[in-house]
Structures are given as C-alpha cells and as structure tokens.
Design a protein around this motif. Structure first.
Motif, PDB file in Angstrom:
ATOM      1  N   ALA A 177       0.836  -1.207   0.000  1.00 42.07           N
ATOM      2  CA  ALA A 177       0.000   0.000   0.000  1.00 42.07           C
ATOM      3  C   ALA A 177       0.866   1.250   0.000  1.00 42.07           C
ATOM      4  CB  ALA A 177      -0.915  -0.010   1.225  1.00 42.07           C
ATOM      5  N   LEU A 178       1.966   1.200   0.734  1.00 37.94           N
ATOM      6  CA  LEU A 178       2.844   2.372   0.785  1.00 37.94           C
ATOM      7  C   LEU A 178       3.525   2.632  -0.549  1.00 37.94           C
ATOM      8  CD1 LEU A 178       4.499   1.866   4.309  1.00 37.94           C
ATOM      9  CD2 LEU A 178       2.894   3.668   3.645  1.00 37.94           C
TER      10      LEU A 178
ATOM     11  N   GLU B 148      -0.711   7.069  -5.249  1.00 41.61           N
ATOM     12  CA  GLU B 148      -1.775   7.875  -4.673  1.00 41.61           C
ATOM     13  C   GLU B 148      -1.695   7.895  -3.146  1.00 41.61           C
ATOM     14  OE1 GLU B 148      -2.217   5.335  -6.640  1.00 41.61           O
ATOM     15  OE2 GLU B 148      -2.927   6.164  -8.562  1.00 41.61           O
ATOM     16  N   LEU B 149      -1.349   6.705  -2.554  1.00 34.91           N
ATOM     17  CA  LEU B 149      -1.278   6.604  -1.105  1.00 34.91           C
ATOM     18  C   LEU B 149      -0.061   7.329  -0.551  1.00 34.91           C
ATOM     19  CD1 LEU B 149      -2.665   5.345   1.377  1.00 34.91           C
ATOM     20  CD2 LEU B 149      -1.207   3.363   1.095  1.00 34.91           C
ATOM     21  N   ALA B 150       1.025   7.340  -1.339  1.00 30.20           N
ATOM     22  CA  ALA B 150       2.242   7.995  -0.880  1.00 30.20           C
ATOM     23  C   ALA B 150       2.043   9.492  -0.682  1.00 30.20           C
ATOM     24  CB  ALA B 150       3.380   7.736  -1.861  1.00 30.20           C
ATOM     25  N   ALA B 151       1.116  10.089  -1.458  1.00 27.78           N
ATOM     26  CA  ALA B 151       0.857  11.530  -1.344  1.00 27.78           C
ATOM     27  C   ALA B 151       0.006  11.851  -0.122  1.00 27.78           C
ATOM     28  CB  ALA B 151       0.165  12.042  -2.611  1.00 27.78           C
ATOM     29  N   ASN B 152      -0.649  10.836   0.442  1.00 32.36           N
ATOM     30  CA  ASN B 152      -1.526  11.042   1.605  1.00 32.36           C
ATOM     31  C   ASN B 152      -0.711  10.767   2.870  1.00 32.36           C
ATOM     32  OD1 ASN B 152      -3.468  10.989   3.629  1.00 32.36           O
ATOM     33  ND2 ASN B 152      -5.017  10.112   2.274  1.00 32.36           N
ATOM     34  N   GLU B 153      -0.290  11.868   3.526  1.00 29.87           N
ATOM     35  CA  GLU B 153       0.579  11.742   4.702  1.00 29.87           C
ATOM     36  C   GLU B 153      -0.100  10.976   5.835  1.00 29.87           C
ATOM     37  OE1 GLU B 153       3.052  14.611   7.800  1.00 29.87           O
ATOM     38  OE2 GLU B 153       2.069  15.465   6.039  1.00 29.87           O
TER      39      GLU B 153
ATOM     40  N   MET C 239      -2.363   8.559   5.649  1.00 28.96           N
ATOM     41  CA  MET C 239      -2.384   7.126   5.367  1.00 28.96           C
ATOM     42  C   MET C 239      -0.998   6.504   5.498  1.00 28.96           C
ATOM     43  SD  MET C 239      -5.490   6.336   4.893  1.00 28.96           S
ATOM     44  CE  MET C 239      -5.337   4.695   4.201  1.00 28.96           C
ATOM     45  N   VAL C 240       0.029   7.285   5.103  1.00 31.73           N
ATOM     46  CA  VAL C 240       1.399   6.784   5.245  1.00 31.73           C
ATOM     47  C   VAL C 240       1.726   6.524   6.707  1.00 31.73           C
ATOM     48  CG1 VAL C 240       3.841   7.398   5.009  1.00 31.73           C
ATOM     49  CG2 VAL C 240       2.253   7.843   3.130  1.00 31.73           C
ATOM     50  N   LYS C 241       1.337   7.490   7.581  1.00 31.01           N
ATOM     51  CA  LYS C 241       1.587   7.296   9.018  1.00 31.01           C
ATOM     52  C   LYS C 241       0.818   6.084   9.551  1.00 31.01           C
ATOM     53  CE  LYS C 241       2.630  12.097  10.206  1.00 31.01           C
ATOM     54  NZ  LYS C 241       2.197  13.257  11.027  1.00 31.01           N
ATOM     55  N   ARG C 242      -0.392   5.912   9.074  1.00 28.29           N
ATOM     56  CA  ARG C 242      -1.217   4.787   9.547  1.00 28.29           C
ATOM     57  C   ARG C 242      -0.574   3.461   9.193  1.00 28.29           C
ATOM     58  NH1 ARG C 242      -7.308   3.251   7.442  1.00 28.29           N
ATOM     59  NH2 ARG C 242      -7.516   1.333   8.677  1.00 28.29           N
ATOM     60  N   TYR C 243      -0.179   3.316   7.914  1.00 33.63           N
ATOM     61  CA  TYR C 243       0.411   2.031   7.500  1.00 33.63           C
ATOM     62  C   TYR C 243       1.806   1.835   8.097  1.00 33.63           C
ATOM     63  CZ  TYR C 243      -3.348   0.934   4.256  1.00 33.63           C
ATOM     64  OH  TYR C 243      -4.576   0.622   3.736  1.00 33.63           O
ATOM     65  N   SER C 244       2.514   2.938   8.287  1.00 34.23           N
ATOM     66  CA  SER C 244       3.824   2.837   8.939  1.00 34.23           C
ATOM     67  C   SER C 244       3.672   2.327  10.374  1.00 34.23           C
ATOM     68  CB  SER C 244       4.526   4.203   8.944  1.00 34.23           C
ATOM     69  OG  SER C 244       4.789   4.621   7.634  1.00 34.23           O
ATOM     70  N   LYS C 245       2.635   2.802  11.055  1.00 35.09           N
ATOM     71  CA  LYS C 245       2.375   2.339  12.421  1.00 35.09           C
ATOM     72  C   LYS C 245       2.032   0.857  12.440  1.00 35.09           C
ATOM     73  CE  LYS C 245      -0.438   3.290  16.481  1.00 35.09           C
ATOM     74  NZ  LYS C 245      -1.562   4.084  17.063  1.00 35.09           N
ATOM     75  N   ILE C 246       1.264   0.395  11.445  1.00 37.90           N
ATOM     76  CA  ILE C 246       0.910  -1.030  11.354  1.00 37.90           C
ATOM     77  C   ILE C 246       2.170  -1.871  11.186  1.00 37.90           C
ATOM     78  CG2 ILE C 246      -0.221  -2.752   9.905  1.00 37.90           C
ATOM     79  CD1 ILE C 246      -2.396  -0.691   9.335  1.00 37.90           C
ATOM     80  N   VAL C 247       3.061  -1.395  10.293  1.00 34.90           N
ATOM     81  CA  VAL C 247       4.306  -2.126  10.073  1.00 34.90           C
ATOM     82  C   VAL C 247       5.115  -2.197  11.362  1.00 34.90           C
ATOM     83  CG1 VAL C 247       6.527  -2.078   8.878  1.00 34.90           C
ATOM     84  CG2 VAL C 247       4.427  -1.571   7.619  1.00 34.90           C
TER      85      VAL C 247
END
Length: 503
Positions: free
Chosen positions: A296-297, A301-306, A308-316
């Motif tokens: 997803a990262l 399109e997702l990379a431009a959404n800060e 969402m990036v923080k959300r998926y980074s937290k999941i990782v």
C-alpha cells in the motif's frame, strides 16, 4: 513412530514379558516339586535306617541277655574253652551276632553293652558244641518272635531322637521335626517329642513300622512331621527365587521405561508438529500484514496522503514488534528450559507490585478499544515492594490476562486482586473462561502443553505462556498454582516474597 506401530510393539513386549514370567513360574514350581520328592525320599530312607538300627539293637540285646544269662551254663567246655577278649577303650557300643556252624564257633562282637561286667570294645570268641548253639539260637528266636508290652520299655525317646537327627543329617535334612511312636493295638502314642501335635502326627505321611521283621506284626509305628517343611523347601530354592525375581523385575522396569519413552516420544512429536503449525501461523499473520502495508505504501496515490502513510507505517511497526516479541518468547523459553532456568539472568530491582500490574493493564489498552472484555482491579495496595525483573513480571501477568481473553466463550471478565500474607504478596487473576479439567491441571505448566478439549484447539498459541510464567515466578522465589472448574472459570494464584523478607 506411528501410533499403530507403538501399540503393536507394546502388545508384543507385554506378551513376551508375561510369557517369560509364566515360564519362570512353571520352572520354579517344577523345581519345588523335585525338591519335595527328594525331601520325601530322603525322609523315607532315614526312617528305614532308624527302624533298622532299632531292630538290630533290640536283637542284639536279646542275644546278649540270653548268652550271658546266669541260668545258662554250658554242660562242658574243652581245654580251650573260656573268653578271649581284647580290650580297646572304655566306651559303650552296639552288638553284631555271627553264628558259624561249620567252625563250631559262636562269635559275639559287643558295642554299647551296659549290662555286662566286661570291658567294652572287646571281642569274645567261645568254643561251644552244636547242642549249645542250637539251644541258644532257639531261646533267642523265641524272644525275638514274641510280641509283648516289654517292647515299650525298651524304647528310649532320647535315643530315638538321636537316631533321627543322625539319619536326617546324613540325608541333608536340616529342619525342625517332631516324632512319636503310635501303638495301633490300643490307638495311643507310647511317647512323643515335647511340643509335638498328635493331630499333625496322625496326618503325616512320613511313617515307618517298628520291628517289621517279627513273625507276628508289630503294632508300633514311628511317625514324623516337619512344621517348617514348606519354608525349608522354598529356602532351598531361595537363590533361584531371588535371581528370577531380580531378572524379571529388571526386564519389567526396562519394558516400562521403554513404553514410557515411546509414549513420550509420540507426545513430543505431536507437540512439535503442533508447535510448528502454531508458530508458522503466528509468524505468517504479521508477515502478511507487513507485506500488505508495504504494498500500500508503494502506491503513488497513497504515498501523497501523509495521514495514510503514518497509519500504515504504524501497522508495520506494530507487527514488527509483534514478531520481535514472538522471537524473544521462543529464545527466552529455550534459555529458561536449559538447566531449569538457572543460567537465565534476571535484572532484579526494587519494584512496586502495583506498578507491575498497572503497566501490564496499560499494554492491553489498544485491545480494550477494539475487543469486548473488561479488566477490574481490587485491593491493590501501593508501596508493596518486591525485588524482581519488572519486564518479565509484566509478561507473566500479561500471559494470564491474554489466556483469559483467548480461552473464553463469553465476554471476558477479568479481575485482579492483591493481598498480603505475612512476608508474601498474593496476586490473584480470576476469569470467567471455559476452565480447566481436573485431569489437565497438573500438566498446564509443562512446556508446549496445550489443552485440546472443547473449542480450545481452535485457539492459536505456542504452549509457552504458562510454562514461562511458572519458571519466572519460581526464579523470583515464588509459587504459582491454579484453581479451576470447567465452564466456570479459573483463578491463578501467584505468591511472591516482598522485600522486607529478603536479605
């Protein structure tokens, strides 16, 4: 090894063990029978020799009495008539009578003669004519053929006992015996050995008639019985019995440990397979989550959404932490299992028990928001200090809470209470889960053990939690036990020494 093969092998080994025991029992029984037959034969021979000695002695007494009777005076003696004797010593002895008509000699060899005023161990040779010999023999035979009550007077109990002892000893029969002489004419015992049981004497098969060579049957019978016969026979086989029991015991012990090893190996194989499956699942879930988050990262399109990036980074990050804890759990368990955890180093410091429990509960805050369960605390006093490793103690209570959530068919309701008993801190963790069967309670603290009843087998786990808890608590000088009822819940009780009790 497959379960069917283990069962077949166990069945064959069991059959072989029982077969060996049965054969050994048969051989011992056969040997005992042979010993008994040998014993009976030796006793019979001994009794025959005793009665023979008694009859010879009685015959000799009759001959001597007649030969030296004052009323018996030979009508004439030749030039060489008279007694010729050779004196050897002063002991008494038996009699042996020899008549030789062809040499016109009557020889008497005397032993055990107490009635004669002549030197013992002497040999008399007397020249007599045929008429004197015939008269003497005739008188002796008359006495030998007669059956009278005077026989009883001639029987000596002490002498008979000595005869029996001598003959039994010669026959290698070394055990206590009782004897008696029965007069069948009036069905009474002439005498018995002191302490003899007349009922046992009458039942005994060891008997022999006295004076069997008389023309008229003698009414006297010698009877003997052995009160310790069975023990004596077993004692004669004692070495064989001990060795047989020892060897069979060794075989049975080896068989038991072999079967136990097979069963344990089978369980270890099952545990290993279960562990591999569960660990694979435990690793697979975070790895899959991390993989999806990474994909997803990588989306433009997702990379431009800060956000969402923080959300998926937290999941990782969370899943990576989860993997780290799992690996640490496995490594810690391996270290704790080695030498009973003696080589495992705890970082012990002064820590308050309420801080340990509060930190543990905080670690479940995220799950409390997403899952339906509750954790209540009651009576947790502040300032109760123990000396321990806070990180591992938090994990101990965390494992108990995690199990209470996973092993539950209802909405989990968890209660934690703390109390003091002397120099010890008592922590109780109670839940309303499915409970633990009585037969499983002693096994739940074994490494890799997982209960496999009800719906519990559907719950993923590695079987390390409670084993880990037990070892950590014991390394802190404490104890852990559980009280549980199926379908009602469980209560884990942990006892830890407080700092005031520690040197």
């Amino acid at each position: 090894m497959k379960e069917k093969k283990v069962k077949i092998l166990t069945a064959f080994m069991t059959a072989a063990l029982f077969g060996i025991a049965a054969i050994q029992f048969y051989l011992l029984k056969h040997s005992l029978k042979i010993e008994e037959e040998k014993f009976d034969r030796n006793v019979s021979y001994a009794l025959l020799r005793v009665t023979d000695r008694l009859e010879k002695r009685n015959t000799a007494d009759v001959v001597i009495n007649k030969f030296f009777d004052d009323n018996f005076i030979p009508p004439h003696f030749g030039k060489d008539s008279g007694f010729i004797f050779k004196h050897e010593n002063d002991f008494d002895f038996d009699i042996n009578v020899i008549v030789k008509d062809d040499s016109n000699e009557f020889k008497i060899k005397a032993r055990n003669i107490r009635k004669l005023p002549v030197p013992p161990h002497a040999i008399w040779v007397r020249k007599v004519d045929t008429i004197i010999q015939k008269k003497l023999v005739s008188n002796v035979l008359d006495d030998l053929f007669a059956v009278s009550d005077s026989v009883e007077k001639k029987l000596d109990k002490e002498e008979l006992e000595n005869f029996l002892k001598d003959e039994f000893s010669d026959g290698s029969i070394e055990t206590d015996f009782y004897f008696g002489v029965l007069n069948h004419k009036d069905d009474r015992f002439v005498f018995t050995k002191s302490g003899a049981d007349e009922v046992e004497l009458r039942k005994s098969r060891y008997r022999a008639p006295l004076f069997p060579n008389r023309i008229f049957a003698s009414p006297y019978e010698l009877m003997v019985y052995f009160p310790d016969k069975d023990f004596y026979l077993l004692k004669s086989l004692s070495l064989m019995l001990v060795m047989s029991f020892l060897f069979i015991s060794v075989i049975a012990l080896v068989f038991y440990h072999t079967v136990r090893m097979f069963v344990r190996q089978k369980k270890l194989t099952e545990v290993k397979n279960d562990l591999i499956n569960n660990i694979t699942h435990e690793f697979k879930t975070p790895i899959s989550t991390i993989s999806i988050a990474c994909e997803a990262l990588n989306e433009p399109e997702l990379a431009a959404n800060e956000k969402m990036v923080k959300r998926y980074s937290k999941i990782v990050s969370e899943e990576n932490e989860r993997l780290k804890r799992l690996v640490e759990s496995l490594l810690t368990t391996a270290a704790l299992e080695k030498n009973g955890g003696s080589s495992f180093n705890l970082v012990k410091k002064e820590v308050s028990i309420d801080d340990v429990i509060n930190d543990c509960i905080k670690s479940f805050n995220e799950r409390l928001r997403s899952e339906k369960f509750s954790i209540e605390t009651a009576g947790i006093p502040s300032g109760m200090v123990i000396k321990g490793d806070k990180y591992h103690l938090v994990n101990v209570f965390g494992n108990l809470i995690d199990n209470a959530i996973k092993y539950n068919l209802r909405t989990p309701d968890i209660k934690i209470s703390v109390s003091r008993n002397g120099f010890f801190c008592i922590v109780e963790v109670m839940d309303n889960g499915i409970g633990i069967p009585r037969s499983e309670i002693d096994k739940i603290f074994d490494t890799f053990y997982r209960i496999s009843t009800g719906n519990i087998h559907n719950v993923r786990g590695n079987g390390l939690g409670l084993s880990y808890c037990k070892i950590i608590v014991e390394l802190h000088g404490g104890k852990i036990k559980v009280e549980s009822k199926p379908n009602e819940g469980s209560k884990f009780i942990i006892t830890l020494p407080i700092l005031e009790n520690m040197s």
